[in-house]
Design an enzyme around this catalytic site. Sequence first.
Site, mmCIF file in Angstrom:
data_model
loop_
_atom_site.group_PDB
_atom_site.id
_atom_site.type_symbol
_atom_site.label_atom_id
_atom_site.label_comp_id
_atom_site.label_asym_id
_atom_site.label_seq_id
_atom_site.Cartn_x
_atom_site.Cartn_y
_atom_site.Cartn_z
ATOM 1 N N GLU A 96 0.895 -1.152 0.000
ATOM 2 C CA GLU A 96 0.000 0.000 0.000
ATOM 3 C C GLU A 96 0.933 1.201 0.000
ATOM 4 N N THR A 137 11.658 3.384 0.758
ATOM 5 C CA THR A 137 11.379 4.785 0.446
ATOM 6 C C THR A 137 12.180 5.734 1.333
ATOM 7 N N ASP A 138 12.428 6.935 0.835
ATOM 8 C CA ASP A 138 13.101 7.961 1.649
ATOM 9 C C ASP A 138 12.265 8.333 2.875
ATOM 10 N N GLU A 139 10.955 8.051 2.813
ATOM 11 C CA GLU A 139 10.071 8.484 3.911
ATOM 12 C C GLU A 139 10.379 7.785 5.228
ATOM 13 N N TYR A 162 2.021 4.959 6.757
ATOM 14 C CA TYR A 162 2.662 4.365 5.573
ATOM 15 C C TYR A 162 4.159 4.191 5.802
ATOM 16 N N SER A 165 5.110 1.627 8.345
ATOM 17 C CA SER A 165 4.985 0.236 7.883
ATOM 18 C C SER A 165 6.156 -0.126 6.965
ATOM 19 N N LYS A 166 6.638 0.835 6.176
ATOM 20 C CA LYS A 166 7.802 0.564 5.314
ATOM 21 C C LYS A 166 9.068 0.417 6.177
ATOM 22 N N LEU A 202 0.516 13.280 -6.400
ATOM 23 C CA LEU A 202 0.507 14.709 -6.726
ATOM 24 C C LEU A 202 0.531 15.003 -8.229
ATOM 25 N N VAL A 218 -3.829 22.015 -3.186
ATOM 26 C CA VAL A 218 -2.471 22.031 -2.624
ATOM 27 C C VAL A 218 -2.592 22.051 -1.094
ATOM 28 N N ASN A 261 5.965 21.798 -3.614
ATOM 29 C CA ASN A 261 4.760 21.333 -4.319
ATOM 30 C C ASN A 261 4.176 22.440 -5.194
ATOM 31 N N GLY A 287 0.452 15.341 10.021
ATOM 32 C CA GLY A 287 1.845 14.883 10.160
ATOM 33 C C GLY A 287 2.675 15.064 8.898
HETATM 34 P P1 NAD Z 1 1.346 1.390 -6.431
HETATM 35 O O1 NAD Z 1 0.371 1.658 -5.347
HETATM 36 O O2 NAD Z 1 1.178 2.051 -7.759
HETATM 37 O O3 NAD Z 1 1.421 -0.180 -6.709
HETATM 38 C C1 NAD Z 1 1.420 -1.116 -5.677
HETATM 39 C C2 NAD Z 1 1.127 -2.483 -6.299
HETATM 40 O O4 NAD Z 1 1.199 -3.462 -5.244
HETATM 41 C C3 NAD Z 1 -0.285 -2.606 -6.898
HETATM 42 O O5 NAD Z 1 -0.218 -3.243 -8.142
HETATM 43 C C4 NAD Z 1 -1.051 -3.443 -5.886
HETATM 44 O O6 NAD Z 1 -2.082 -4.230 -6.469
HETATM 45 C C5 NAD Z 1 0.062 -4.315 -5.314
HETATM 46 N N1 NAD Z 1 -0.209 -4.794 -3.952
HETATM 47 C C6 NAD Z 1 -0.575 -4.080 -2.868
HETATM 48 N N2 NAD Z 1 -0.732 -4.896 -1.806
HETATM 49 C C7 NAD Z 1 -0.445 -6.156 -2.226
HETATM 50 C C8 NAD Z 1 -0.409 -7.414 -1.598
HETATM 51 N N3 NAD Z 1 -0.739 -7.565 -0.309
HETATM 52 N N4 NAD Z 1 -0.042 -8.498 -2.336
HETATM 53 C C9 NAD Z 1 0.284 -8.373 -3.652
HETATM 54 N N5 NAD Z 1 0.243 -7.189 -4.303
HETATM 55 C C10 NAD Z 1 -0.109 -6.093 -3.596
HETATM 56 O O7 NAD Z 1 2.758 1.723 -5.796
HETATM 57 P P2 NAD Z 1 4.084 2.308 -6.469
HETATM 58 O O8 NAD Z 1 4.050 3.779 -6.421
HETATM 59 O O9 NAD Z 1 4.321 1.612 -7.760
HETATM 60 O O10 NAD Z 1 5.171 1.838 -5.385
HETATM 61 C C11 NAD Z 1 5.785 0.549 -5.488
HETATM 62 C C12 NAD Z 1 6.749 0.376 -4.334
HETATM 63 O O11 NAD Z 1 7.750 1.390 -4.378
HETATM 64 C C13 NAD Z 1 6.119 0.484 -2.945
HETATM 65 O O12 NAD Z 1 6.691 -0.485 -2.117
HETATM 66 C C14 NAD Z 1 6.475 1.873 -2.466
HETATM 67 O O13 NAD Z 1 6.570 1.924 -1.053
HETATM 68 C C15 NAD Z 1 7.821 2.064 -3.130
HETATM 69 N N6 NAD Z 1 8.204 3.452 -3.454
HETATM 70 C C16 NAD Z 1 7.348 4.250 -4.151
HETATM 71 C C17 NAD Z 1 7.744 5.541 -4.487
HETATM 72 C C18 NAD Z 1 6.845 6.463 -5.295
HETATM 73 O O14 NAD Z 1 7.171 7.631 -5.461
HETATM 74 N N7 NAD Z 1 5.716 6.009 -5.840
HETATM 75 C C19 NAD Z 1 9.014 6.000 -4.109
HETATM 76 C C20 NAD Z 1 9.851 5.164 -3.363
HETATM 77 C C21 NAD Z 1 9.434 3.880 -3.054
HETATM 78 O O1 DAU Z 2 9.083 9.927 -1.137
HETATM 79 C C1 DAU Z 2 8.702 8.679 -1.656
HETATM 80 C C2 DAU Z 2 7.210 8.531 -1.490
HETATM 81 O O2 DAU Z 2 6.608 9.424 -2.411
HETATM 82 C C3 DAU Z 2 6.725 7.115 -1.701
HETATM 83 O O3 DAU Z 2 7.256 6.284 -0.718
HETATM 84 C C4 DAU Z 2 5.198 7.038 -1.645
HETATM 85 O O4 DAU Z 2 4.753 5.735 -1.984
HETATM 86 C C5 DAU Z 2 4.649 8.028 -2.655
HETATM 87 O O5 DAU Z 2 3.228 8.060 -2.550
HETATM 88 C C6 DAU Z 2 5.198 9.428 -2.409
HETATM 89 O O6 DAU Z 2 4.723 9.964 -1.146
HETATM 90 P P1 DAU Z 2 4.319 11.512 -1.013
HETATM 91 O O7 DAU Z 2 3.404 11.639 0.135
HETATM 92 O O8 DAU Z 2 5.518 12.381 -1.029
HETATM 93 O O9 DAU Z 2 3.575 11.701 -2.439
HETATM 94 P P2 DAU Z 2 2.174 12.409 -2.819
HETATM 95 O O10 DAU Z 2 2.097 12.398 -4.311
HETATM 96 O O11 DAU Z 2 1.031 11.853 -2.057
HETATM 97 O O12 DAU Z 2 2.392 13.898 -2.316
HETATM 98 C C7 DAU Z 2 3.508 14.655 -2.764
HETATM 99 C C8 DAU Z 2 3.431 16.007 -2.060
HETATM 100 O O13 DAU Z 2 2.287 16.713 -2.553
HETATM 101 C C9 DAU Z 2 3.242 15.920 -0.550
HETATM 102 O O14 DAU Z 2 3.953 16.965 0.072
HETATM 103 C C10 DAU Z 2 1.743 16.118 -0.356
HETATM 104 C C11 DAU Z 2 1.374 17.056 -1.495
HETATM 105 N N1 DAU Z 2 -0.004 16.894 -2.035
HETATM 106 C C12 DAU Z 2 -0.396 15.645 -2.412
HETATM 107 C C13 DAU Z 2 -1.666 15.441 -2.902
HETATM 108 C C14 DAU Z 2 -2.134 14.044 -3.306
HETATM 109 C C15 DAU Z 2 -0.833 17.997 -2.178
HETATM 110 O O15 DAU Z 2 -0.444 19.138 -1.862
HETATM 111 N N2 DAU Z 2 -2.085 17.795 -2.682
HETATM 112 C C16 DAU Z 2 -2.562 16.557 -3.033
HETATM 113 O O16 DAU Z 2 -3.746 16.442 -3.459
#
Ligand code: NAD
Ligand code: DAU
Length: 359
Positions: A96, A137-139, A162, A165-166, A202, A218, A261, A287
Amino acid sequence: MKRLDVREGWDANMRILVTGGAGFIGSNYIRYVLREHPEDVVLNLDALTYAGNLENLQDLEHSTHYRFIKGDIANPEDVAEVFAHGVDGVVNFAAESHVDRSILNPEAFVRSNVLGTQVLLEAARQAKVEKFVQVSTDEVYGTLGEQGYFTETTPLAANSPYSASKAGADLLVRAYGQTYGLPLNITRCSNNYGPYQFPEKLIPLMIIQALADKPLPVYGDGLNVRDWLHVEDHCLGVDMVLRRGRPGEVYNIGGHHEHTNLEIVNQILAELGKPRTLVQFVQDRLGHDRRYAMNADKITRELGWQPQIGFHVGIRQTIRWYLEHREWWQRVRSGEYQAYFAQQYGNRTGSRMIGGETK
Ligand code: NAD
Ligand code: DAU
């Protein structure tokens, strides 16, 4: 079958289990592997949650080097079924992934991200895989002030359900290395953007809202900073780590493209020729981490990784992709996503934004 040699790298005929391969980064990664290493075989285990979309991999459906298996990483039976096919390496993307959803429903994050990772680790240990890569993730490092960067030795200080959990998953991965000698790596990447990103995040959310001349929500003052990296560059880094990463090591991956942002949103509006008056400041995320910025020197030094796609080129390509793939995101935005959208933004903006529509 050729086995991994950490000095030479895997070079032929690997069977790679990619979890979460129907999501944003996982689908880009599978396409990357089959393009760059056509001799390898990819097994994609994905539960197809709201974020999993097999349309993302339609072009690979008939490849003899690719196989999709629907299943949950937290379910040992599903995982055992996949490992029965034979697995040399695991890349765990399944999670997730959306911070706002974790604030609404933390439980699902603990199940998939923590328990799911442990179930996978156990199967990988039994199968004696050559490498387990945890995509983190960097988070997990928490938040930065105006100065400084996260390094691999920055203490974990997760602030959202989130990221907690990571971080929990990262510690389990580390423990499987220390306790059982599982050969592993953890990658920690900054914010990704690019094709196939689910439009709750975003950049795609703002592109789609702007295209429809709808408000761009935003959070807070819009001055939170994220470090943006094109998804292809993340895939390149993960793949280098899988094949050549030193077992037991953590590798940061980041783009050094730090932007507020508001800067991102204004750039999207400018590219689309839309007015800044579409920006709507809404209640802040609980948070909300202020700033992320990565020091990725280690992966550059040890593995030669360098980002290939500059932010200004990448963001234009991404905007063009969403313009050319309206049907993809229109289908994605139907159904469950709309209910979520209403829950997420309904009480932030009065009745202005429901299901992506202004009412
Ligand atoms: P996403 O939400 O687009 O995709 C997640 C995928 O995992 C989906 O296809 C979903 O069906 C599957 N999934 C979820 N729970 C599952 C389960 N219990 N069993 C099997 N499949 C399951 O996510 P994303 O943005 O592609 O991120 C992928 C990974 O990279 C994550 O682990 C996330 O923490 C990490 N990550 C994401 C970012 C980012 O900016 N998006 C940055 C750094 C790290
Ligand atoms: O940093 C890596 C992470 O980046 C990943 O681990 C996560 O899976 C990925 O979802 C992402 O997390 P963020 O919380 O940084 O991404 P998000 O796109 O949700 O938000 C980016 C920034 O924009 C954050 O500061 C919140 C802000 N935001 C986001 C949304 C969805 C807004 O201002 N408005 C919005 O509607």
